[in-house]
Design a protein around this motif. Structure first.
Motif, PDB file in Angstrom:
ATOM      1  N   GLU A 199      -4.293  -8.180   1.446  1.00 40.53           N
ATOM      2  CA  GLU A 199      -5.452  -8.661   2.199  1.00 40.53           C
ATOM      3  C   GLU A 199      -6.018  -9.920   1.564  1.00 40.53           C
ATOM      4  O   GLU A 199      -6.374 -10.876   2.256  1.00 40.53           O
ATOM      5  N   GLN A 200      -6.089  -9.898   0.215  1.00 33.94           N
ATOM      6  CA  GLN A 200      -6.583 -11.076  -0.496  1.00 33.94           C
ATOM      7  C   GLN A 200      -5.636 -12.252  -0.294  1.00 33.94           C
ATOM      8  O   GLN A 200      -6.064 -13.387  -0.082  1.00 33.94           O
ATOM      9  N   GLY A 201      -4.315 -11.946  -0.380  1.00 33.71           N
ATOM     10  CA  GLY A 201      -3.320 -12.995  -0.163  1.00 33.71           C
ATOM     11  C   GLY A 201      -3.402 -13.562   1.240  1.00 33.71           C
ATOM     12  O   GLY A 201      -3.257 -14.775   1.441  1.00 33.71           O
TER      13      GLY A 201
ATOM     14  N   GLY B  44      -0.688   1.955  -3.649  1.00 34.36           N
ATOM     15  CA  GLY B  44      -0.706   1.464  -2.275  1.00 34.36           C
ATOM     16  C   GLY B  44      -1.999   0.732  -1.941  1.00 34.36           C
ATOM     17  O   GLY B  44      -1.982  -0.306  -1.270  1.00 34.36           O
ATOM     18  N   MET B  45      -3.122   1.267  -2.430  1.00 35.13           N
ATOM     19  CA  MET B  45      -4.410   0.619  -2.186  1.00 35.13           C
ATOM     20  C   MET B  45      -4.470  -0.752  -2.853  1.00 35.13           C
ATOM     21  O   MET B  45      -4.951  -1.726  -2.264  1.00 35.13           O
ATOM     22  N   ARG B  46      -3.963  -0.801  -4.108  1.00 31.39           N
ATOM     23  CA  ARG B  46      -3.958  -2.101  -4.818  1.00 31.39           C
ATOM     24  C   ARG B  46      -3.107  -3.115  -4.058  1.00 31.39           C
ATOM     25  O   ARG B  46      -3.506  -4.273  -3.906  1.00 31.39           O
TER      26      ARG B  46
ATOM     27  N   TYR C 275       1.258  11.565  -6.554  1.00 33.87           N
ATOM     28  CA  TYR C 275       0.657  11.223  -5.254  1.00 33.87           C
ATOM     29  C   TYR C 275      -0.568  10.332  -5.433  1.00 33.87           C
ATOM     30  O   TYR C 275      -0.723   9.307  -4.751  1.00 33.87           O
ATOM     31  N   GLU C 276      -1.440  10.721  -6.380  1.00 34.74           N
ATOM     32  CA  GLU C 276      -2.663   9.943  -6.604  1.00 34.74           C
ATOM     33  C   GLU C 276      -2.334   8.539  -7.105  1.00 34.74           C
ATOM     34  O   GLU C 276      -2.969   7.565  -6.684  1.00 34.74           O
TER      35      GLU C 276
END
Length: 205
Positions: free
Chosen positions: A129-131, A121-123, A114-115
Protein backbone atom coordinates in the motif's frame (compact mmCIF):
# COMPACT_ATOMS: atom_id res chain seq x y z
CA UNK A 1 -6.69 -44.19 53.12
CA UNK A 2 -5.78 -47.61 54.52
CA UNK A 3 -8.80 -49.15 52.79
CA UNK A 4 -7.37 -48.43 49.32
CA UNK A 5 -5.25 -51.01 47.59
CA UNK A 6 -1.78 -50.15 46.29
CA UNK A 7 -3.12 -50.35 42.75
CA UNK A 8 -5.93 -47.88 43.53
CA UNK A 9 -3.46 -45.51 45.17
CA UNK A 10 -1.13 -45.75 42.16
CA UNK A 11 -4.02 -45.05 39.82
CA UNK A 12 -5.02 -42.00 41.85
CA UNK A 13 -1.42 -40.75 41.85
CA UNK A 14 -1.30 -41.12 38.08
CA UNK A 15 -4.66 -39.32 37.74
CA UNK A 16 -3.38 -36.46 39.93
CA UNK A 17 -0.28 -36.16 37.74
CA UNK A 18 -2.36 -36.20 34.57
CA UNK A 19 -5.17 -33.99 35.90
CA UNK A 20 -3.72 -31.97 38.83
CA UNK A 21 -6.16 -31.25 41.68
CA UNK A 22 -7.86 -27.87 41.50
CA UNK A 23 -7.66 -25.75 44.66
CA UNK A 24 -9.65 -22.64 45.61
CA UNK A 25 -10.75 -20.79 48.71
CA UNK A 26 -14.38 -20.08 49.50
CA UNK A 27 -15.65 -18.41 52.69
CA UNK A 28 -12.22 -18.81 54.27
CA UNK A 29 -12.17 -22.54 53.60
CA UNK A 30 -9.76 -24.29 51.24
CA UNK A 31 -11.41 -26.62 48.75
CA UNK A 32 -9.61 -29.26 46.70
CA UNK A 33 -11.18 -30.97 43.71
CA UNK A 34 -9.55 -34.16 42.44
CA UNK A 35 -10.23 -36.26 39.38
CA UNK A 36 -12.59 -39.09 40.28
CA UNK A 37 -11.15 -42.61 40.23
CA UNK A 38 -14.57 -44.15 39.72
CA UNK A 39 -14.67 -46.23 36.51
CA UNK A 40 -16.93 -44.86 33.79
CA UNK A 41 -19.92 -46.82 32.53
CA UNK A 42 -21.30 -46.89 29.01
CA UNK A 43 -23.98 -44.46 30.16
CA UNK A 44 -21.27 -42.06 31.41
CA UNK A 45 -19.71 -41.99 27.94
CA UNK A 46 -23.08 -41.27 26.32
CA UNK A 47 -23.72 -38.49 28.83
CA UNK A 48 -20.24 -37.10 28.15
CA UNK A 49 -21.09 -36.87 24.43
CA UNK A 50 -24.41 -35.19 25.20
CA UNK A 51 -22.75 -32.75 27.62
CA UNK A 52 -20.13 -31.90 25.00
CA UNK A 53 -22.82 -31.20 22.38
CA UNK A 54 -24.82 -29.12 24.85
CA UNK A 55 -21.83 -26.95 25.83
CA UNK A 56 -20.80 -26.47 22.22
CA UNK A 57 -24.29 -25.18 21.43
CA UNK A 58 -24.57 -23.18 24.65
CA UNK A 59 -21.26 -21.37 24.12
CA UNK A 60 -21.94 -20.97 20.39
CA UNK A 61 -18.70 -22.59 19.30
CA UNK A 62 -17.93 -22.50 15.59
CA UNK A 63 -18.33 -25.79 13.74
CA UNK A 64 -15.36 -25.20 11.42
CA UNK A 65 -12.18 -23.16 11.30
CA UNK A 66 -10.19 -21.90 14.25
CA UNK A 67 -12.35 -21.63 17.37
CA UNK A 68 -10.77 -21.33 20.86
CA UNK A 69 -14.09 -22.22 22.53
CA UNK A 70 -14.50 -25.45 20.57
CA UNK A 71 -10.87 -26.33 21.17
CA UNK A 72 -11.27 -25.77 24.93
CA UNK A 73 -14.40 -27.95 25.13
CA UNK A 74 -12.85 -30.81 23.15
CA UNK A 75 -9.71 -30.55 25.29
CA UNK A 76 -11.83 -30.95 28.43
CA UNK A 77 -13.62 -33.91 26.83
CA UNK A 78 -10.30 -35.51 25.93
CA UNK A 79 -9.05 -35.07 29.50
CA UNK A 80 -12.17 -36.90 30.74
CA UNK A 81 -11.55 -39.71 28.25
CA UNK A 82 -7.95 -39.97 29.47
CA UNK A 83 -9.26 -40.18 33.03
CA UNK A 84 -11.66 -42.99 32.12
CA UNK A 85 -8.98 -44.92 30.22
CA UNK A 86 -6.38 -44.45 32.99
CA UNK A 87 -8.66 -46.02 35.61
CA UNK A 88 -8.91 -49.20 33.50
CA UNK A 89 -5.28 -49.15 32.26
CA UNK A 90 -2.76 -46.67 33.66
CA UNK A 91 -0.20 -47.32 30.90
CA UNK A 92 -2.77 -46.60 28.17
CA UNK A 93 -3.78 -43.43 30.02
CA UNK A 94 -0.17 -42.23 30.17
CA UNK A 95 0.24 -42.92 26.47
CA UNK A 96 -2.89 -40.88 25.74
CA UNK A 97 -1.45 -38.14 27.93
CA UNK A 98 1.67 -38.02 25.71
CA UNK A 99 -0.58 -37.92 22.63
CA UNK A 100 -2.57 -35.04 24.16
CA UNK A 101 0.60 -33.07 25.01
CA UNK A 102 2.02 -33.67 21.54
CA UNK A 103 -1.22 -32.42 19.96
CA UNK A 104 -1.12 -29.31 22.17
CA UNK A 105 2.49 -28.60 21.18
CA UNK A 106 1.66 -29.10 17.50
CA UNK A 107 -1.37 -26.80 17.76
CA UNK A 108 0.72 -24.18 19.58
CA UNK A 109 3.35 -24.38 16.82
CA UNK A 110 0.68 -24.04 14.13
CA UNK A 111 -0.87 -21.11 15.99
CA UNK A 112 2.50 -19.37 16.22
CA UNK A 113 3.09 -20.04 12.53
CA UNK A 114 -0.38 -18.75 11.68
CA UNK A 115 0.07 -15.58 13.73
CA UNK A 116 3.49 -14.91 12.23
CA UNK A 117 2.08 -15.55 8.74
CA UNK A 118 -0.77 -13.11 9.39
CA UNK A 119 1.69 -10.53 10.72
CA UNK A 120 3.95 -11.08 7.68
CA UNK A 121 0.97 -10.75 5.35
CA UNK A 122 -0.10 -7.52 7.06
CA UNK A 123 3.42 -6.09 6.77
CA UNK A 124 3.55 -7.00 3.09
CA UNK A 125 0.10 -5.50 2.51
CA UNK A 126 1.13 -2.28 4.26
CA UNK A 127 4.38 -2.18 2.29
CA UNK A 128 2.47 -2.73 -0.94
CA UNK A 129 0.00 0.00 0.00
CA UNK A 130 2.85 2.34 0.87
CA UNK A 131 4.63 1.40 -2.36
CA UNK A 132 1.43 2.06 -4.29
CA UNK A 133 1.07 5.47 -2.63
CA UNK A 134 4.72 6.30 -3.40
CA UNK A 135 4.26 5.17 -7.00
CA UNK A 136 1.10 7.25 -7.41
CA UNK A 137 2.93 10.25 -5.97
CA UNK A 138 5.84 9.67 -8.38
CA UNK A 139 3.43 9.36 -11.33
CA UNK A 140 1.77 12.61 -10.30
CA UNK A 141 5.17 14.34 -10.09
CA UNK A 142 6.18 13.02 -13.53
CA UNK A 143 2.89 14.17 -15.04
CA UNK A 144 3.46 17.63 -13.56
CA UNK A 145 7.02 17.62 -14.98
CA UNK A 146 5.59 16.60 -18.36
CA UNK A 147 3.08 19.47 -18.31
CA UNK A 148 5.85 21.91 -17.39
CA UNK A 149 8.07 20.65 -20.23
CA UNK A 150 5.18 20.89 -22.69
CA UNK A 151 4.59 24.47 -21.57
CA UNK A 152 8.30 25.28 -22.10
CA UNK A 153 8.24 23.61 -25.54
CA UNK A 154 5.22 25.69 -26.55
CA UNK A 155 6.93 28.86 -25.34
CA UNK A 156 10.09 28.02 -27.31
CA UNK A 157 8.02 27.23 -30.43
CA UNK A 158 6.29 30.61 -30.14
CA UNK A 159 9.66 32.36 -29.73
CA UNK A 160 11.08 30.51 -32.74
CA UNK A 161 8.10 31.51 -34.89
CA UNK A 162 8.43 35.11 -33.73
CA UNK A 163 12.16 35.16 -34.50
CA UNK A 164 11.58 33.60 -37.94
CA UNK A 165 8.85 36.17 -38.69
CA UNK A 166 11.10 39.05 -37.65
CA UNK A 167 13.98 37.61 -39.66
CA UNK A 168 11.77 37.30 -42.77
CA UNK A 169 10.52 40.88 -42.35
CA UNK A 170 14.09 42.11 -41.82
CA UNK A 171 15.21 40.22 -44.92
CA UNK A 172 12.52 41.90 -47.00
CA UNK A 173 13.56 45.31 -45.67
CA UNK A 174 17.23 44.54 -46.39
CA UNK A 175 16.46 43.30 -49.90
CA UNK A 176 14.42 46.40 -50.66
CA UNK A 177 17.13 48.66 -49.30
CA UNK A 178 19.74 46.76 -51.28
CA UNK A 179 17.70 47.08 -54.48
CA UNK A 180 17.25 50.85 -53.91
CA UNK A 181 20.98 51.23 -53.35
CA UNK A 182 21.72 49.30 -56.54
CA UNK A 183 19.33 51.52 -58.50
CA UNK A 184 20.87 54.62 -56.96
CA UNK A 185 24.35 53.47 -57.90
CA UNK A 186 23.23 52.61 -61.45
CA UNK A 187 21.78 56.10 -61.89
CA UNK A 188 24.95 57.68 -60.56
CA UNK A 189 27.04 55.56 -62.88
CA UNK A 190 24.88 56.54 -65.86
CA UNK A 191 25.15 60.22 -64.97
CA UNK A 192 28.90 60.01 -64.52
CA UNK A 193 29.24 58.15 -67.78
CA UNK A 194 27.24 60.82 -69.57
CA UNK A 195 29.34 63.57 -68.04
CA UNK A 196 32.53 61.75 -68.89
CA UNK A 197 31.48 61.25 -72.48
CA UNK A 198 30.66 64.94 -72.73
CA UNK A 199 34.11 65.87 -71.52
CA UNK A 200 36.08 63.54 -73.72
CA UNK A 201 33.94 63.80 -76.86
CA UNK A 202 35.65 65.93 -79.68
CA UNK A 203 34.14 69.29 -80.24
CA UNK A 204 32.80 70.07 -83.64
CA UNK A 205 34.52 72.95 -85.54
Amino acid sequence: DSGKTAEQQSTEDILNSILPPREWTENGQLWVQQASSTPATRLDVVQLQEELDRRIQQRQARETGICPVRRELYSQCFDELIRQVTINCAERGLLLLHVRDEIKMTLAAYQTLYESSVAFGMRKALQAEQGKADMEKRISELEEDKRELERQVNELKAKCEQIEKKAAEQQKVDEKKHAEEVQFLKRNIAQLKTQLEGIIAPKKG
